[in-house]
Design a protein around this motif. Structure first.
Motif, PDB file in Angstrom:
ATOM      1  N   THR A  52      33.791  34.391  42.074  1.00 35.79           N
ATOM      2  CA  THR A  52      34.599  35.488  42.607  1.00 35.79           C
ATOM      3  C   THR A  52      34.619  36.660  41.644  1.00 35.79           C
ATOM      4  N   ALA A  53      34.685  36.375  40.347  1.00 34.95           N
ATOM      5  CA  ALA A  53      34.673  37.449  39.350  1.00 34.95           C
ATOM      6  C   ALA A  53      33.344  38.206  39.375  1.00 34.95           C
ATOM      7  N   GLU A  54      32.229  37.481  39.540  1.00 31.12           N
ATOM      8  CA  GLU A  54      30.922  38.144  39.604  1.00 31.12           C
ATOM      9  C   GLU A  54      30.796  38.971  40.879  1.00 31.12           C
ATOM     10  N   ILE A  55      31.323  38.442  41.985  1.00 31.25           N
ATOM     11  CA  ILE A  55      31.307  39.212  43.234  1.00 31.25           C
ATOM     12  C   ILE A  55      32.140  40.473  43.080  1.00 31.25           C
ATOM     13  N   SER A  56      33.300  40.346  42.439  1.00 35.72           N
ATOM     14  CA  SER A  56      34.135  41.530  42.196  1.00 35.72           C
ATOM     15  C   SER A  56      33.403  42.536  41.319  1.00 35.72           C
ATOM     16  N   SER A  57      32.596  42.045  40.375  1.00 34.37           N
ATOM     17  CA  SER A  57      31.828  42.970  39.527  1.00 34.37           C
ATOM     18  C   SER A  57      30.808  43.745  40.356  1.00 34.37           C
ATOM     19  N   LEU A  58      30.265  43.108  41.399  1.00 39.14           N
ATOM     20  CA  LEU A  58      29.358  43.830  42.302  1.00 39.14           C
ATOM     21  C   LEU A  58      30.109  44.915  43.062  1.00 39.14           C
ATOM     22  N   PHE A  59      31.339  44.623  43.467  1.00 36.89           N
ATOM     23  CA  PHE A  59      32.154  45.630  44.135  1.00 36.89           C
ATOM     24  C   PHE A  59      32.466  46.776  43.175  1.00 36.89           C
ATOM     25  N   VAL A  60      32.667  46.449  41.907  1.00 41.30           N
ATOM     26  CA  VAL A  60      32.897  47.483  40.898  1.00 41.30           C
ATOM     27  C   VAL A  60      31.655  48.368  40.764  1.00 41.30           C
ATOM     28  N   ILE A  61      30.486  47.745  40.766  1.00 39.12           N
ATOM     29  CA  ILE A  61      29.233  48.506  40.713  1.00 39.12           C
ATOM     30  C   ILE A  61      29.140  49.445  41.913  1.00 39.12           C
ATOM     31  N   THR A  62      29.552  48.949  43.070  1.00 40.84           N
ATOM     32  CA  THR A  62      29.559  49.786  44.263  1.00 40.84           C
ATOM     33  C   THR A  62      30.446  51.004  44.062  1.00 40.84           C
ATOM     34  N   SER A  63      31.642  50.779  43.543  1.00 39.06           N
ATOM     35  CA  SER A  63      32.577  51.884  43.342  1.00 39.06           C
ATOM     36  C   SER A  63      32.071  52.866  42.296  1.00 39.06           C
ATOM     37  N   VAL A 370      41.351  48.759  42.579  1.00 36.56           N
ATOM     38  CA  VAL A 370      41.682  47.585  43.396  1.00 36.56           C
ATOM     39  C   VAL A 370      40.726  46.435  43.097  1.00 36.56           C
ATOM     40  N   TYR A 371      39.422  46.724  43.054  1.00 36.06           N
ATOM     41  CA  TYR A 371      38.444  45.684  42.752  1.00 36.06           C
ATOM     42  C   TYR A 371      38.690  45.082  41.373  1.00 36.06           C
ATOM     43  N   GLY A 372      38.986  45.942  40.397  1.00 35.93           N
ATOM     44  CA  GLY A 372      39.215  45.452  39.046  1.00 35.93           C
ATOM     45  C   GLY A 372      40.426  44.541  38.969  1.00 35.93           C
ATOM     46  N   VAL A 373      41.515  44.972  39.602  1.00 34.98           N
ATOM     47  CA  VAL A 373      42.736  44.150  39.606  1.00 34.98           C
ATOM     48  C   VAL A 373      42.495  42.850  40.353  1.00 34.98           C
ATOM     49  N   TYR A 374      41.830  42.953  41.506  1.00 33.08           N
ATOM     50  CA  TYR A 374      41.576  41.761  42.325  1.00 33.08           C
ATOM     51  C   TYR A 374      40.710  40.765  41.558  1.00 33.08           C
ATOM     52  N   GLY A 375      39.634  41.257  40.962  1.00 32.73           N
ATOM     53  CA  GLY A 375      38.733  40.369  40.243  1.00 32.73           C
ATOM     54  C   GLY A 375      39.395  39.722  39.032  1.00 32.73           C
ATOM     55  N   THR A 376      40.195  40.518  38.312  1.00 29.29           N
ATOM     56  CA  THR A 376      40.876  39.987  37.135  1.00 29.29           C
ATOM     57  C   THR A 376      41.911  38.935  37.519  1.00 29.29           C
ATOM     58  N   ALA A 377      42.663  39.221  38.576  1.00 34.08           N
ATOM     59  CA  ALA A 377      43.732  38.311  38.991  1.00 34.08           C
ATOM     60  C   ALA A 377      43.218  37.098  39.751  1.00 34.08           C
ATOM     61  N   SER A 378      41.949  37.150  40.205  1.00 34.65           N
ATOM     62  CA  SER A 378      41.427  36.044  41.016  1.00 34.65           C
ATOM     63  C   SER A 378      41.354  34.731  40.245  1.00 34.65           C
ATOM     64  N   GLY A 379      41.348  34.824  38.912  1.00 36.47           N
ATOM     65  CA  GLY A 379      41.339  33.594  38.130  1.00 36.47           C
ATOM     66  C   GLY A 379      42.676  32.879  38.123  1.00 36.47           C
ATOM     67  N   GLN A 380      43.745  33.609  38.492  1.00 33.73           N
ATOM     68  CA  GLN A 380      45.082  33.034  38.471  1.00 33.73           C
ATOM     69  C   GLN A 380      45.698  32.890  39.855  1.00 33.73           C
ATOM     70  N   LEU A 381      45.292  33.752  40.784  1.00 31.86           N
ATOM     71  CA  LEU A 381      45.897  33.766  42.119  1.00 31.86           C
ATOM     72  C   LEU A 381      44.844  33.521  43.191  1.00 31.86           C
ATOM     73  N   ALA A 382      45.282  32.902  44.286  1.00 32.74           N
ATOM     74  CA  ALA A 382      44.397  32.705  45.432  1.00 32.74           C
ATOM     75  C   ALA A 382      44.296  34.018  46.214  1.00 32.74           C
ATOM     76  N   HIS A 383      43.404  34.048  47.207  1.00 34.59           N
ATOM     77  CA  HIS A 383      43.189  35.269  47.967  1.00 34.59           C
ATOM     78  C   HIS A 383      44.431  35.677  48.759  1.00 34.59           C
ATOM     79  N   GLY A 384      45.168  34.730  49.312  1.00 32.19           N
ATOM     80  CA  GLY A 384      46.350  35.061  50.095  1.00 32.19           C
ATOM     81  C   GLY A 384      47.381  35.859  49.310  1.00 32.19           C
ATOM     82  N   PRO A 385      47.841  35.373  48.162  1.00 30.91           N
ATOM     83  CA  PRO A 385      48.789  36.142  47.354  1.00 30.91           C
ATOM     84  C   PRO A 385      48.244  37.497  46.901  1.00 30.91           C
ATOM     85  N   LEU A 386      46.934  37.570  46.648  1.00 31.03           N
ATOM     86  CA  LEU A 386      46.359  38.846  46.235  1.00 31.03           C
ATOM     87  C   LEU A 386      46.431  39.869  47.373  1.00 31.03           C
TER      88      LEU A 386
END
Length: 410
Positions: A52-63, A370-386
């Motif tokens: 999930t963190a690597e996928i979020s990094s791809l979204f960061v690249i997009t942004s 948003v991508y940065g926060v989501y990717g960082t928090a994904s290690g601690q929180l599931a998708h629903g709470p995010l």
């Protein structure tokens, strides 16, 4: 003095030209989003070993790509040709999709994201500027909200159709079949852009129009766009609202397939749950024309309702929660189209695509956060709470709208 019969043919010809313009723009918008890879590309990344963190990094690249290309592309569109940007954009995306399925891996996914985002930046601002000024030329600028709402609906309908087709096509031919269909849609989209009209006009400081008589330069277009944003309080407010209303739900939609998987949906069924959300987005585009006349207070109430439904649906822990998500995304899409229309209505200078791209640049900045926060928090929180966490900014925007409504009423 009796009415002259001479103007009647001209008046009768305007609706025909407007309808022709609308049909071409709707075809372009639909083909632009008929991407069968879209509902499962996050799963494609996961299937090839990305976290999930690597996928979020791809979204960061997009942004980041959007940040770098957004404003220059708007300046280029104002300087050279908006239609040309609309042709090149889908062509770049097609190269990215082909790369994903031909050479799957993090590097290819990253390069594909760059091409997709770059193509999107070329289209961003160009389509809105071309549509508004062509309608204005025809004396039908009041139809802009209707057209953009229908264009948004055409885009989401195409996404829904692509989502519905993705499951069966994936079962038949896997990711390769989805990639081929996506590339074909992009090629057809570029062809549709070639049919669009473009009549370039220049504006005086007073907002009066005249046919272009002197060459535009990138520097003059950028200077004009920045000056309009600095000088116009209404432009700044409309631009800020467009950024805030667009960026958050636009980022969250990328994670919808992962939310569905977390709730227990099988890979082959994920497109159907994504489809539920996109039905809501489609309805939001169709209802935008009626929403344009809503007061700030009512719009704020709708946004608050959308935020609550977003949180409730994401935290449901069951797939029925996607119905609540669909209504939330309906509200966000509706508000998004109205905000864009109000921004276009405040622009009076010649750099319409540039100003619109400045809004797109702000959206990219916010989306990156948003991508940065989501990717960082994904290690601690599931998708629903995010998802639920990102409902809070919409409550804040709703409060701002309510406050401004009180100020205006006072």
């Amino acid at each position: 003095m009796p009415l002259s019969r001479a103007p009647m043919p001209a008046r009768a010809s305007v609706p025909c030209e407007v309808r022709r313009l609308e049909r071409r723009l709707l075809a372009y918008a639909g083909l632009d989003d008929f991407i069968l890879l879209y509902p499962v590309y996050a799963v494609l990344f996961t299937d090839h070993g990305l976290s999930t963190a690597e996928i979020s990094s791809l979204f960061v690249i997009t942004s980041l790509t959007g940040l770098l290309v957004e404003v220059p592309s708007g300046v280029w569109a104002d300087t050279v040709s908006r239609r040309r940007m609309l042709v090149i954009g889908p062509a770049l995306a097609s190269l990215g999709f082909a790369l994903w399925v031909a050479l799957p891996g993090y590097a290819s996914f990253a390069l594909g994201m760059v091409l997709w985002a770059g193509g999107g930046a070329l289209r961003s601002g160009s389509m809105e500027a071309l549509a508004y000024e062509e309608l204005e030329r025809l004396g039908a600028e009041q139809r802009y909200v209707r057209l953009m709402g229908r264009a948004a609906a055409a885009s989401t309908t195409a996404t829904a159709l692509a989502t519905a087709a993705a499951g069966p096509l994936f079962a038949w031919g896997g990711y390769s079949a989805l990639g081929a269909a996506s590339v074909l849609a992009c090629v057809l989209c570029s062809a549709a852009a070639l049919t669009l009209p473009e009549h370039r006009r220049s504006r005086t400081a007073a907002g009066e129009t005249a046919h272009l008589s002197e060459p535009r330069t990138a520097r003059s277009m950028l200077r004009s766009g920045l000056a309009e944003v600095r000088a116009g309080r209404g432009v700044r407010y409309a631009l800020l609202m467009s950024v805030l209303l667009t960026s958050i739900w636009g980022a969250l939609e990328e994670y919808v397939p992962l939310l569905a998987a977390e709730m227990g949906a099988a890979t082959r069924d994920i497109p159907w749950f994504v489809l539920i959300v996109w039905v809501g987005v489609t309805l939001g585009g169709l209802l935008a024309e009626r929403a344009e006349q809503l007061s700030r207070r009512v719009m704020g109430g709708l946004l608050a309702l959308g935020a609550l439904l977003l949180a409730m649906g994401a935290l449901a822990g069951a797939l029925w929660g996607f119905l609540a998500l669909a209504v939330a995304f309906l509200v966000f899409q509706l508000a998004d189209v109205v905000a864009d229309a109000r921004l276009q209505g405040t622009i009076t200078g010649p750099s319409r695509a540039t100003v619109t791209s400045l809004a797109g640049w702000g959206t990219s900045c916010t989306t990156l956060i948003v991508y940065g926060v989501y990717g960082t928090a994904s290690g601690q929180l599931a998708h629903g709470p995010l998802f639920a966490f990102f409902a809070v900014p919409y409550l804040a925007v709703a409060a701002v709208l309510a406050r401004r409504a009180v100020q205006y009423e006072g």
